[in-house]
Each structure stands twice: as C-alpha cells, then as structure tokens.
Design a protein around this motif. Structure first.
Motif, PDB file in Angstrom:
ATOM      1  N   ALA A 179      50.480  -2.239 -84.094  1.00 46.31           N
ATOM      2  CA  ALA A 179      50.500  -3.345 -85.065  1.00 46.31           C
ATOM      3  C   ALA A 179      49.959  -4.636 -84.465  1.00 46.31           C
ATOM      4  CB  ALA A 179      51.922  -3.551 -85.582  1.00 46.31           C
ATOM      5  N   GLY A 180      50.306  -4.946 -83.243  1.00 40.08           N
ATOM      6  CA  GLY A 180      49.876  -6.202 -82.641  1.00 40.08           C
ATOM      7  C   GLY A 180      48.446  -6.188 -82.143  1.00 40.08           C
ATOM      8  N   GLU A 181      47.806  -5.003 -82.151  1.00 38.58           N
ATOM      9  CA  GLU A 181      46.445  -4.892 -81.630  1.00 38.58           C
ATOM     10  C   GLU A 181      45.404  -4.752 -82.732  1.00 38.58           C
ATOM     11  OE1 GLU A 181      46.689  -1.505 -79.123  1.00 38.58           O
ATOM     12  OE2 GLU A 181      47.750  -2.549 -77.504  1.00 38.58           O
ATOM     13  N   LYS A 182      45.857  -4.650 -83.962  1.00 38.93           N
ATOM     14  CA  LYS A 182      44.917  -4.469 -85.069  1.00 38.93           C
ATOM     15  C   LYS A 182      44.072  -5.718 -85.250  1.00 38.93           C
ATOM     16  CE  LYS A 182      47.704  -1.113 -87.636  1.00 38.93           C
ATOM     17  NZ  LYS A 182      46.748   0.010 -87.503  1.00 38.93           N
ATOM     18  N   GLN A 183      42.817  -5.514 -85.579  1.00 38.70           N
ATOM     19  CA  GLN A 183      41.879  -6.612 -85.727  1.00 38.70           C
ATOM     20  C   GLN A 183      41.258  -6.580 -87.125  1.00 38.70           C
ATOM     21  OE1 GLN A 183      40.986  -9.208 -83.622  1.00 38.70           O
ATOM     22  NE2 GLN A 183      39.911  -9.900 -85.465  1.00 38.70           N
ATOM     23  N   LYS A 184      41.645  -7.533 -87.949  1.00 40.59           N
ATOM     24  CA  LYS A 184      41.107  -7.608 -89.300  1.00 40.59           C
ATOM     25  C   LYS A 184      40.242  -8.862 -89.413  1.00 40.59           C
ATOM     26  CE  LYS A 184      45.115  -5.268 -91.326  1.00 40.59           C
ATOM     27  NZ  LYS A 184      46.181  -5.329 -92.360  1.00 40.59           N
ATOM     28  N   GLY A 185      39.331  -8.839 -90.365  1.00 45.41           N
ATOM     29  CA  GLY A 185      38.455  -9.995 -90.558  1.00 45.41           C
ATOM     30  C   GLY A 185      36.998  -9.611 -90.446  1.00 45.41           C
ATOM     31  N   GLU A 186      36.174 -10.607 -90.223  1.00 46.00           N
ATOM     32  CA  GLU A 186      34.731 -10.390 -90.198  1.00 46.00           C
ATOM     33  C   GLU A 186      34.324  -9.561 -88.993  1.00 46.00           C
ATOM     34  OE1 GLU A 186      30.743 -13.087 -89.652  1.00 46.00           O
ATOM     35  OE2 GLU A 186      32.356 -13.849 -90.931  1.00 46.00           O
ATOM     36  N   ILE A 187      33.389  -8.630 -89.238  1.00 45.90           N
ATOM     37  CA  ILE A 187      32.834  -7.787 -88.180  1.00 45.90           C
ATOM     38  C   ILE A 187      31.333  -8.033 -88.120  1.00 45.90           C
ATOM     39  CG2 ILE A 187      32.513  -5.432 -87.347  1.00 45.90           C
ATOM     40  CD1 ILE A 187      34.941  -4.616 -89.001  1.00 45.90           C
ATOM     41  N   ALA A 188      30.836  -8.375 -86.957  1.00 44.92           N
ATOM     42  CA  ALA A 188      29.398  -8.643 -86.800  1.00 44.92           C
ATOM     43  C   ALA A 188      28.658  -7.328 -86.563  1.00 44.92           C
ATOM     44  CB  ALA A 188      29.162  -9.593 -85.630  1.00 44.92           C
ATOM     45  N   LEU A 189      27.623  -7.106 -87.331  1.00 45.69           N
ATOM     46  CA  LEU A 189      26.842  -5.879 -87.210  1.00 45.69           C
ATOM     47  C   LEU A 189      25.799  -6.024 -86.108  1.00 45.69           C
ATOM     48  CD1 LEU A 189      26.142  -3.075 -88.392  1.00 45.69           C
ATOM     49  CD2 LEU A 189      24.485  -4.235 -89.859  1.00 45.69           C
ATOM     50  N   ARG A 190      25.728  -5.029 -85.236  1.00 45.54           N
ATOM     51  CA  ARG A 190      24.729  -4.988 -84.169  1.00 45.54           C
ATOM     52  C   ARG A 190      23.945  -3.684 -84.300  1.00 45.54           C
ATOM     53  NH1 ARG A 190      25.580  -9.516 -84.418  1.00 45.54           N
ATOM     54  NH2 ARG A 190      26.722 -10.834 -82.950  1.00 45.54           N
ATOM     55  N   GLN A 191      22.754  -3.802 -84.853  1.00 45.06           N
ATOM     56  CA  GLN A 191      21.878  -2.634 -84.938  1.00 45.06           C
ATOM     57  C   GLN A 191      21.086  -2.526 -83.638  1.00 45.06           C
ATOM     58  OE1 GLN A 191      20.209  -1.679 -88.924  1.00 45.06           O
ATOM     59  NE2 GLN A 191      20.501  -3.872 -89.268  1.00 45.06           N
ATOM     60  N   ILE A 192      21.226  -1.412 -82.972  1.00 42.06           N
ATOM     61  CA  ILE A 192      20.673  -1.261 -81.628  1.00 42.06           C
ATOM     62  C   ILE A 192      19.205  -0.865 -81.716  1.00 42.06           C
ATOM     63  CG2 ILE A 192      20.840   0.048 -79.480  1.00 42.06           C
ATOM     64  CD1 ILE A 192      23.861   0.318 -80.102  1.00 42.06           C
ATOM     65  N   ALA A 193      18.375  -1.647 -81.073  1.00 40.98           N
ATOM     66  CA  ALA A 193      16.934  -1.385 -81.089  1.00 40.98           C
ATOM     67  C   ALA A 193      16.593  -0.228 -80.159  1.00 40.98           C
ATOM     68  CB  ALA A 193      16.176  -2.635 -80.673  1.00 40.98           C
ATOM     69  N   VAL A 194      15.510   0.459 -80.488  1.00 38.70           N
ATOM     70  CA  VAL A 194      15.000   1.542 -79.644  1.00 38.70           C
ATOM     71  C   VAL A 194      13.550   1.251 -79.295  1.00 38.70           C
ATOM     72  CG1 VAL A 194      16.534   3.200 -80.772  1.00 38.70           C
ATOM     73  CG2 VAL A 194      14.170   3.000 -81.541  1.00 38.70           C
ATOM     74  N   VAL A 195      13.102   1.815 -78.182  1.00 41.98           N
ATOM     75  CA  VAL A 195      11.697   1.711 -77.799  1.00 41.98           C
ATOM     76  C   VAL A 195      10.905   2.708 -78.636  1.00 41.98           C
ATOM     77  CG1 VAL A 195      10.037   2.033 -75.936  1.00 41.98           C
ATOM     78  CG2 VAL A 195      12.244   0.987 -75.461  1.00 41.98           C
ATOM     79  N   PRO A 196       9.837   2.294 -79.286  1.00 40.68           N
ATOM     80  CA  PRO A 196       9.056   3.243 -80.098  1.00 40.68           C
ATOM     81  C   PRO A 196       8.450   4.339 -79.239  1.00 40.68           C
ATOM     82  CG  PRO A 196       8.463   0.970 -80.582  1.00 40.68           C
ATOM     83  CD  PRO A 196       9.300   0.942 -79.350  1.00 40.68           C
ATOM     84  N   VAL A 197       8.106   5.427 -79.884  1.00 38.61           N
ATOM     85  CA  VAL A 197       7.525   6.559 -79.179  1.00 38.61           C
ATOM     86  C   VAL A 197       6.290   6.098 -78.400  1.00 38.61           C
ATOM     87  CG1 VAL A 197       6.138   7.239 -81.174  1.00 38.61           C
ATOM     88  CG2 VAL A 197       6.705   8.923 -79.435  1.00 38.61           C
ATOM     89  N   LYS A 198       6.147   6.615 -77.227  1.00 35.14           N
ATOM     90  CA  LYS A 198       5.100   6.220 -76.297  1.00 35.14           C
ATOM     91  C   LYS A 198       3.714   6.388 -76.911  1.00 35.14           C
ATOM     92  CE  LYS A 198       3.904   7.155 -71.442  1.00 35.14           C
ATOM     93  NZ  LYS A 198       4.233   8.031 -70.301  1.00 35.14           N
ATOM     94  N   GLY A 199       2.896   5.341 -76.779  1.00 40.66           N
ATOM     95  CA  GLY A 199       1.528   5.428 -77.239  1.00 40.66           C
ATOM     96  C   GLY A 199       1.343   5.293 -78.727  1.00 40.66           C
ATOM     97  N   TRP A 200       2.417   4.926 -79.462  1.00 42.40           N
ATOM     98  CA  TRP A 200       2.258   4.792 -80.913  1.00 42.40           C
ATOM     99  C   TRP A 200       1.198   3.740 -81.206  1.00 42.40           C
ATOM    100  CZ3 TRP A 200       3.903   0.893 -84.584  1.00 42.40           C
ATOM    101  CH2 TRP A 200       3.785   1.312 -85.912  1.00 42.40           C
ATOM    102  N   GLY A 201       0.230   4.096 -82.077  1.00 42.12           N
ATOM    103  CA  GLY A 201      -0.966   3.282 -82.262  1.00 42.12           C
ATOM    104  C   GLY A 201      -0.693   1.853 -82.645  1.00 42.12           C
TER     105      GLY A 201
END
Length: 760
Positions: free
Chosen positions: A571-593
């Motif tokens: 109960a004391g550890e629950k976290q309610k409220g706004e959650i910031a979204l973090r979309q994790i970037a990826v490196v595009p496939v090698k040599g993509w034109g």
C-alpha cells in the motif's frame, strides 16, 4: 531542428512521413542492454532474450520497446526480474491483457506487457517504473533451424527496417499502422546486444560460419560455444549462423509426449536425385525492387542474377520483367516468348535499370501480374523492402487467377521482413529465401531457380495410422532439394512406428514411409511447435476464438494473445498519477538507403517518430510523448565500449568466375569461343586451338562447350545445384548436335578427345 525528409532523394518518405530530426533530449534511455542465449540440439533451437530496463529519471515512466523475433518461432515464455522478485507472465486474450495492464497501473502497481504486432515484430511495455527501479525481462522462444545450401541456418533478427505502409491502410484499434510497426529511429543508441549460441551436437558438427557477424568459437565440455567477437554489438543487422552438419537435410521423424498428448515431428527433404523432372516450357516473371534502398551491391548483384537466369531460358519460354518502387514498370505489355530479339531487349533494358523508384509498393505489380491467368507461371520477387501490408500481398496470391501460379520471394540485405517473405510465398505455394549481406546474391538465386525447375510435390498428405491425428504446418507443396518440417498431435500413448508422406509429382503419386524415433519433449518441445503452427493456421482461416483458446492452452504469444505480468506493490509503495511515456529508439537496419543521405545532414542528430500512444486502452492516461535519446549511463548487461551507431556496409563481393561463365551461355545453348573462359578454368587455350585447327566453326563450338561442361563437373561439383539447371538447354543442344556430327579430333571421337585433353 526539423528537416523535411520528403525532399531528400530515395528516402522512402512515405514510411517516414511523421519523422523529425531532433536534437537529443535530456531523458535517460530506459533500455540499458540486450542479450540472447541460444541452445541448439539437432535442428531445434531454444533462445532466451534478456532486456534490461532501468529508470534513471526522477519521475515515473512507462518504457515502450519494439524488437524483432523469427517469424515462425513459438514465443512461449515471459518472465520479469525486479526488486528481488520473479514475475511469470500469463498468456491472455489480447484485450484482456491490455485491460489487466492498464488496471494494474491505475492501482499504482508495475505491469509488463508483450504484444505481437506481426509474427516477427513484438512490443514490450514496462509500465509504472519507479525512479531507480530496474527490471530484466526474459522472453523465451523455440524455433527450428532452416536448411540452406547444404547447411542448417540459425537466424536471430536484431534489426528493424522502417516499414513502408501504404497510405490507404486502415488504422487498427484506432492506431495508425505505421505507429504500430515503426519504432522511433536514432542514428545512435546507448545499448547493443550480446549473443551466445551453445551447440550440443558437436559430433555431427563439421563447420561453422556466420555471414553477418564476426564470431569466436570455444569448445568446452563436449559443446561448441559461439559468441560475438565484440563485447557489445550494434543491433543493426540480423544474426545468421550456418552449421555444417552430418546429414543436415536427412529426412527423419520423431515422437515425444507431454502429460496430455503425444506429438510427432517430421523433417522432410524431397530427394531431387530420385524425382528429377525436366519442366516443360512455362512462364517466368521477374519482379525487381528498385526502391532507393537497393542502391549499391543489392541492385548490381540482382541484375547479374537476372541476366544469368534470362540467358538460361530456352527459346519458346515466356517471360517478363517488372521493376517497382513507388510505381512500377514492365518490360513487355504481356509476357513474350524467349528468342533472340526479346532476349536482346531484356538485357538492354535491364542494363539501364537503377534503384531510383522511391518507395516499396509491391502490391500494384503483383496485382497486374495476377490479373492475367496462366496455366504454369512462376513469379520471382527480389526485394530488400520492409513492407507493412503483408496480408494484402499474401491475399493477391490467392485470387481467382492464382491456380497455375507460384510466388517466390527473395529477401536481400541486413534485415528484410521475414514475415512478408514467408507469408506471401506460403500463400502463393512458392519458396522464400533470405540472402545475408556477406553472401553473393547470385548463387542462392541459381539454387532457387534449380528448385523451381525441378518441380514440386503437391496435394501433400500425411498418414501415421492414427485417425484422430491433428496435423499442423504441413506445406501445400514441397520443392525438390528443399527441407520442410511439420507436426502432428496424437492421443496420449499413441506412438506410431512409421509415418507415410505422399503427394503428386509430375502427375504421378509419390509416397515415402519414414521410421519414427522417440525423443525427449523437454528440449525439443514438439508440443509448442505443433501449437504455434496450428495457431497460425487457425488465424489464417479466420478462426480467431479457436486460435486464442489454443494459444492460451499452450501459453503462446499470438495475434490474439499477449503476455502480461503484474508486480503487486504494498500500500505504501503504490504510485498513482501521471506516467511519462518513453518510446525507446532503435538503430535502423544497416545500410538502409534513406539514412545514407540523412547521415550527411548531421551525424550528431537523433531521429525519432512522433506517434500516438501504442495502445488505444492507454490513451486515457496523460502521457509525455517525448523520445528518450540520452547518453549511456552505467548498468547495461555488459559494459559498452562505445555508443552503438548505425554503420554503412563495406562488403565488396569477390569476383565469381562461375557466374561470369554462366553469363556467357548462348540463347540456343552452348558457349561461343572465348579465351577468357579457358583462362578462368585453368585450361590450355593454345592447345585447344592447335587441336581444332581446320575444324568448322560449329565443330569448334561443340568441342569448346563439351570441354566447359566437363570442367564444371569436376571443378564446381560442390556447386552443381547452382549451375546445372542453368545449363539444361546447353546439354540438350549438345546432345542434339553431337548426334548429327561424326567429329573426329586427332583420330578420336569428340568425347574421347575431350577426356584426354582435360587429363593432359
């Protein structure tokens, strides 16, 4: 800073219509490392993928990460380690899983979700990660090795290419398809991957080769351990490992049981040497991807492969060539018969072809081809494109004019869309092939053509003597020299001694009886492989409720089921409220034109995509839609040596003399006299000229051609599957012409003289 990518040349702007080039933000990337450990026994592989997430910010976040997996793999496990606890995820109906996830976050708990966007593309959501919280997520999967050119190939995708999504594709659950399929992309990210492959069957192992990465090999305790040479490697190209095994393509059947059922697995290779077929004249249509990303080696090697294939066609064979990108063009209005004029036009046209047609619209040329019926037609598509409308392309192969047509797809590059290749070729009763960047395109293309020319077994049926047996994964056609795996579920205790495999080949029934061996189900879980193939069949047939029920029964991720796990907090550890979204970037496939030109703009910039929230259910929460493009912080699974950046390929294939020789074949068959060919084969040109002095030009060509064929048989015996189908018309021509002549060389028959000439 914003750059209008649509104004850059050959960038697949349609894919990136929502992409901005942004300066790096101050958010910390919540993914700190990825590792994959695979154990291979026989032709089965079990992989555990570990992704380490950590919230280094001072606010609560939700991390979203998209990643690829093998298209035919069974994703059968989902576990989370966090705060000293282990949470085991459950496979639930997709919407129910979303609901459980969202409700857990609303209550202040952490939750974890694994979604299948496509059979080869998944999304992990790690929600309500507290500041300083770390979570290691394990995804377990089982897959089969594929037979490829005499070796068994293990394939683990790590790269995602920006997928082209046609503008008219409808949204799914109110979310644009490109937002579901395309993660944010960055020119560099602070994480990479470790890969370790443990091979148990060392006694059968004759060699190891990777066409994608530098690897190191250690032999320990009767096992062979293969790992990447670097401590941490960028995730910009798929991992490929070829194993040369004793009897790699051996036909076999094996049976195992769990507490409820018995299962039968069959690996079947259609023996070309027993079922050779000289296929009659038919129609062959080539479809070449000319989008911007095909520039360089991909387009040049593809063109050379097509030139060799065109020259192998016999007079009278109908053919056509298409090229496509954002639009398509075709050589002829309709397929023409092969003759001197049509071949000349085709070679001239192909010589001018460049990778300059923009995007990757494959649907339009396929519709054009299928609009005309054909009794016997093969379509071969060469593409490196990641395309998002896979189901539409597969549907074209099942139209009313598809009865006599087979569709074959060849994927080129560092990360082609495996699901597109397999789903479309499966629907089109054809073959699929993926060519690694460090492989030449032409040899596997020639083997593919040889398999097509060799014919196929159709109307395939399986009988193990148990009427209630439930098959899955049984192919509709099997081509000569191929290797296919399929499964049956049987009542508990039913362990057949043999299984019979039958079908029609060249209009005649063929059958094969295979002895069944018993194996343990613990490592090579036939139960899971049977269930995955069955779920896919039910999904394809539109039986969604049955597919969901079966996936839940066998604890599998699927189009209709997702894994979900909830971390209950006190109960004391629950976290309610706004959650910031973090979309994790990826490196595009090698040599993509598209990125070759983007890199010239500013190598220090990151590229991210502004998209809607990843799930319709989650849009009720207020998210901070900012990309997380920060520098590395300690805590990866392994310590990185450098920031992981997108790199441009530098592979230049060596000259292949065999391909040059095959490209010299005449339209009617045979080879015109060329001194350079003799030099390539190490033959005595002066001796040949002296022996044939005074012979007619036609007789000289006969002798020259026979010498070439006999030399290929000896020097390129290991590559016979590549060159022999290409020279079928030359053999036919040679047989006809030698029967007409009584050519004598130094008092010997032509055959005897050629044999003596090659010995000397």
């Amino acid at each position: 800073m914003k750059i209008d990518i649509s104004k850059l040349k050959n960038t697949k702007a349609e894919i990136l219509n929502a992409v901005d080039l942004l300066s790096e933000e101050n958010h910390k990337v919540p993914l700190t490392g990825v590792s994959a450990r695979t154990v291979i026994i026989g032709s089965g592989a079990r992989t555990v993928l570990r992704q380490r997430f950590r919230n280094d910010e001072k606010i609560v976040i939700e991390a979203i990460y998209k990643f690829p997996l093998p298209a035919d793999a069974a994703v059968c496990g989902f576990r989370i380690e966090t705060g000293g606890k282990i949470i085991t995820g459950a496979a639930e109906e997709r919407r129910k899983a979303y609901d459980l996830y969202d409700k857990a976050l609303e209550k202040g708990n952490s939750a974890y979700l694994l979604d299948e966007e496509r059979p080869n593309l998944f999304t992990i959501s790690a929600g309500n990660l507290l500041p300083g919280q770390e979570a290691v997520i394990e995804t377990e999967l089982v897959s089969r090795l594929e037979y490829r050119g005499g070796a068994m190939r293990f394939f683990l995708p790590t790269a995602i290419g920006p997928r082209y999504v046609p503008a008219k594709m409808p949204d799914k659950d109110g979310i644009p398809v490109d937002a579901q399929l395309n993660p944010p992309f960055a020119l560099s990210v602070p994480y990479g991957i470790e890969i370790e492959v443990v091979i148990e069957n060392k006694a059968d192992l004759k060699g190891i080769e990777s066409h994608s990465h530098r690897v190191k090999t250690v032999f320990k305790g009767g096992k062979t351990i293969v790992s990447l040479s670097g401590d941490l490697v960028p995730m910009d190209q798929d991992f490929i490992l070829d194993l040369q095994l004793e009897d790699a393509a051996k036909t076999r059947a094996y049976c195992a049981a769990d507490k409820n059922y018995s299962y039968l697995g069959v690996d079947f290779s259609l023996p070309a040497q027993k079922l050779t077929l000289k296929k009659p004249a038919s129609e062959l249509v080539f479809v070449l991807d000319c989008s911007g990303s095909m520039q360089g080696d991909s387009i040049s090697q593809s063109k050379q492969a097509l030139q060799i294939l065109l020259k192998s066609l016999a007079p009278g064979n109908k053919f056509n060539v298409y090229r496509f990108g954002s639009s398509f063009e075709k050589l002829f209005a309709s397929s023409l018969a092969m003759d001197k004029d049509s071949l000349s036009l085709a070679l001239q046209w192909l010589n001018k072809v460049q990778a300059d047609l923009g995007g990757t619209e494959l649907l339009a040329p396929l519709r054009d081809i299928y609009s005309a019926p054909s009794k016997d037609r093969d379509i071969i598509v060469l593409t490196d494109g990641d395309i998002g409308n896979e189901s539409d392309i597969a549907a074209v192969a099942q139209t009313k004019n598809s009865a006599g047509t087979r569709l074959h797809l060849v994927g080129i590059g560092h990360g082609p869309n495996e699901h597109l290749l397999k789903s479309a070729s499966r629907a089109g009763k054809g073959l699929s092939l993926m060519i690694a960047p460090a492989e030449r395109i032409e040899p596997p293309m020639l083997r593919l053509y040889g398999a097509i020319r060799g014919g196929c077994l159709s109307e395939v049926k399986v009988d193990c003597g148990v009427k209630t047996a439930e098959p899955s994964g049984v192919p509709s056609v099997i081509f000569t020299g191929g290797f296919d795996s399929f499964y049956l579920r049987l009542p508990k205790g039913k362990l057949p001694e043999t299984v019979e495999f039958s079908g029609e080949f060249a209009g005649k029934k063929q059958s094969f009886k295979i002895a069944v061996a018993q194996v343990e189900n613990s490592f090579a879980p036939l139960s899971v492989l049977w269930a995955r193939a069955k779920v896919r069949e039910l999904e394809s047939a539109g039986k969604e409720s049955e597919a969901v029920a079966l996936a839940k029964e066998y604890t599998l991720a699927s189009a209709g089921t997702s894994f979900v796990g909830v971390q209950e907090r006190k109960a004391g550890e629950k976290q309610k409220g706004e959650i910031a979204l973090r979309q994790i970037a990826v490196v595009p496939v090698k040599g993509w034109g598209a990125l070759n030109e983007v890199c010239d703009c500013d190598m220090n910039m990151s590229m991210s995509m502004s998209v809607a929230a990843p799930r319709a259910m989650s849009m009720k929460r207020c998210f901070n839609l900012q990309s997380s493009m920060a520098e590395y912080k300690p805590g990866m699974i392994s310590r990185p040596r450098a920031r992981m950046s997108m790199s441009i390929p530098s592979f230049t294939p060596p000259q292949d003399d065999l391909l040059i020789i095959l490209g010299c074949q005449r339209l009617e068959g045979g080879f015109a006299l060329q001194e350079s060919i003799f030099h390539m084969l190490g033959l005595n040109w002066a001796g040949f000229q002296k022996a044939l002095a005074g012979a007619s030009a036609k007789d000289q060509v006969l002798a020259f051609t026979m010498v070439i064929l006999k030399t290929l048989e000896a020097k390129y015996a290991a590559r016979r599957s590549e060159w022999e189908p290409m020279l079928e018309k030359t053999r036919d021509w040679l047989a006809v012409e030698t029967a007409k002549t009584q050519l004598k060389i130094k008092g010997q028959s032509l055959q005897a003289w050629v044999k003596a000439f090659l010995v000397n």
